[in-house]
Design a protein around this motif. Structure first.
Motif, PDB file in Angstrom:
ATOM      1  N   TYR A 115      -1.695  -5.919  -7.967  1.00  0.00           N
ATOM      2  CA  TYR A 115      -2.275  -4.769  -8.659  1.00  0.00           C
ATOM      3  C   TYR A 115      -1.189  -3.775  -9.038  1.00  0.00           C
ATOM      4  N   ASP A 116      -1.251  -3.313 -10.290  1.00  0.00           N
ATOM      5  CA  ASP A 116      -0.293  -2.338 -10.798  1.00  0.00           C
ATOM      6  C   ASP A 116      -0.989  -0.993 -10.941  1.00  0.00           C
ATOM      7  N   ASN A 117      -0.420   0.031 -10.323  1.00  0.00           N
ATOM      8  CA  ASN A 117      -1.009   1.365 -10.287  1.00  0.00           C
ATOM      9  C   ASN A 117      -0.558   2.231 -11.468  1.00  0.00           C
ATOM     10  N   PHE A 118      -0.080   1.613 -12.557  1.00  0.00           N
ATOM     11  CA  PHE A 118       0.566   2.380 -13.619  1.00  0.00           C
ATOM     12  C   PHE A 118      -0.412   3.249 -14.410  1.00  0.00           C
ATOM     13  N   LYS A 119      -1.688   2.867 -14.529  1.00  0.00           N
ATOM     14  CA  LYS A 119      -2.626   3.628 -15.350  1.00  0.00           C
ATOM     15  C   LYS A 119      -2.961   4.985 -14.736  1.00  0.00           C
ATOM     16  N   PHE A 125      -1.423   5.426  -3.212  1.00  0.00           N
ATOM     17  CA  PHE A 125      -0.876   4.076  -3.339  1.00  0.00           C
ATOM     18  C   PHE A 125       0.633   4.091  -3.548  1.00  0.00           C
ATOM     19  N   SER A 126       1.175   5.223  -3.970  1.00  0.00           N
ATOM     20  CA  SER A 126       2.559   5.284  -4.425  1.00  0.00           C
ATOM     21  C   SER A 126       3.536   5.519  -3.279  1.00  0.00           C
ATOM     22  N   ILE A 127       4.701   4.903  -3.406  1.00  0.00           N
ATOM     23  CA  ILE A 127       5.815   5.120  -2.499  1.00  0.00           C
ATOM     24  C   ILE A 127       7.012   5.539  -3.340  1.00  0.00           C
ATOM     25  N   GLY A 128       7.425   6.778  -3.179  1.00  0.00           N
ATOM     26  CA  GLY A 128       8.531   7.270  -3.992  1.00  0.00           C
ATOM     27  C   GLY A 128       8.125   7.409  -5.447  1.00  0.00           C
ATOM     28  N   ALA A 129       9.121   7.341  -6.337  1.00  0.00           N
ATOM     29  CA  ALA A 129       8.873   7.559  -7.765  1.00  0.00           C
ATOM     30  C   ALA A 129       8.274   6.337  -8.451  1.00  0.00           C
ATOM     31  N   GLU A 134       1.600  -2.620  -0.771  1.00  0.00           N
ATOM     32  CA  GLU A 134       1.192  -3.969  -1.177  1.00  0.00           C
ATOM     33  C   GLU A 134      -0.292  -3.957  -1.548  1.00  0.00           C
ATOM     34  N   LEU A 135      -0.585  -4.347  -2.776  1.00  0.00           N
ATOM     35  CA  LEU A 135      -1.954  -4.366  -3.277  1.00  0.00           C
ATOM     36  C   LEU A 135      -2.167  -5.588  -4.158  1.00  0.00           C
TER      37      LEU A 135
END
Length: 245
Positions: A115-119, A125-129, A134-135
């Motif tokens: 899974y990509d959290n870009f949207k 869900f994010s770690i750093g920038a 893991e998803l």
């Protein structure tokens, strides 16, 4: 997109006949009642799984073939009501949403992908920038595209946890041109995602829940015990109603 309850609208305007209304005034009206609806759910009813939404792995020849997820109801910590659904009718009009149906017993998830959290860039869900926990996203045979692979490739299931996540963001649209404007307003996207993560991923998310951080999650949530925050069961026990009736 930020959580809906990060900033709460506490007032709105009433309009008179023939009055010209600007978009901020009209949206203030909508925001007030949406916030009240969300707050009523999480503060008066609670959050979590109300009923159903039980996963059941199905193995064929020793390999995972699919995961059944039963229909049910849940409330997110942001006041969203969740149910499983299928597309019932595809919209024939531009910028109109497809119609969904919740008349189903379960959904069978047969494929997965990272899974990509870009949207949305959901902070929990994010770690750093640029990193994330893991998803993996699950999908049915009918809805999976070429990016997905059979769920039999999902390894180490003993360390996996199922997670319901509602993607919430605004759809990018082209600006109006001339006197003919087809895009009437910015479409608000709500996509329910069935995700899989690890025990470390669950702990990471719980630590960063800023809406209702502590009251909604009891101690030792990862232990295999019955959770008393299941709303419907608490209601039945409190009223001493026979659950078989």
């Amino acid at each position: 997109m930020d959580n809906q309850l990060k900033n709460i609208s506490t007032q709105y305007r009433k309009f008179t006949k023939g009055q010209y209304v600007k978009s901020p005034q009209f949206n203030e009206f909508l925001d007030f009642f949406e916030d009240q609806d969300r707050l009523s759910k999480i503060l008066l009813q609670g959050v979590g799984i109300v009923c159903g939404l039980k996963p059941q792995p199905v193995y064929i020849g020793g390999q995972l073939d699919r995961i059944l997820l039963s229909q049910g109801v849940a409330l997110t910590t942001d006041g969203d009501l969740l149910t499983l659904n299928n597309t019932n009718e595809v919209s024939k009009e531009l910028y109109m949403s497809d119609l969904k149906t919740i008349n189903l017993e379960n959904k069978q998830y047969t494929h997965f992908k990272t899974y990509d959290n870009f949207k949305v860039r959901y902070p929990s869900f994010s770690i750093g920038a640029t990193g994330q926990i893991e998803l993996w996203e699950l999908e049915t045979t009918e809805e999976a595209n070429s990016d997905f692979q059979p769920i039999s490739g999902l390894s180490n299931l003993e360390d996996k946890y199922l997670l319901l996540y509602l993607e919430s963001y605004e759809k990018e649209i082209k600006p109006c041109r001339g006197v003919d404007c087809d895009n009437h307003g910015i479409q608000q996207i709500r996509n329910l995602k069935v995700l899989v993560t690890t025990a470390e991923g669950i702990e990471y998310i719980l630590e960063r829940d800023q809406i209702q951080k502590h009251p909604l999650f009891i101690d030792d949530i990862m232990k295999p015990i019955k959770q008393e925050r299941v709303i419907i069961e608490r209601l039945i026990l409190g009223s001493r109603v026979n659950p078989k009736l």
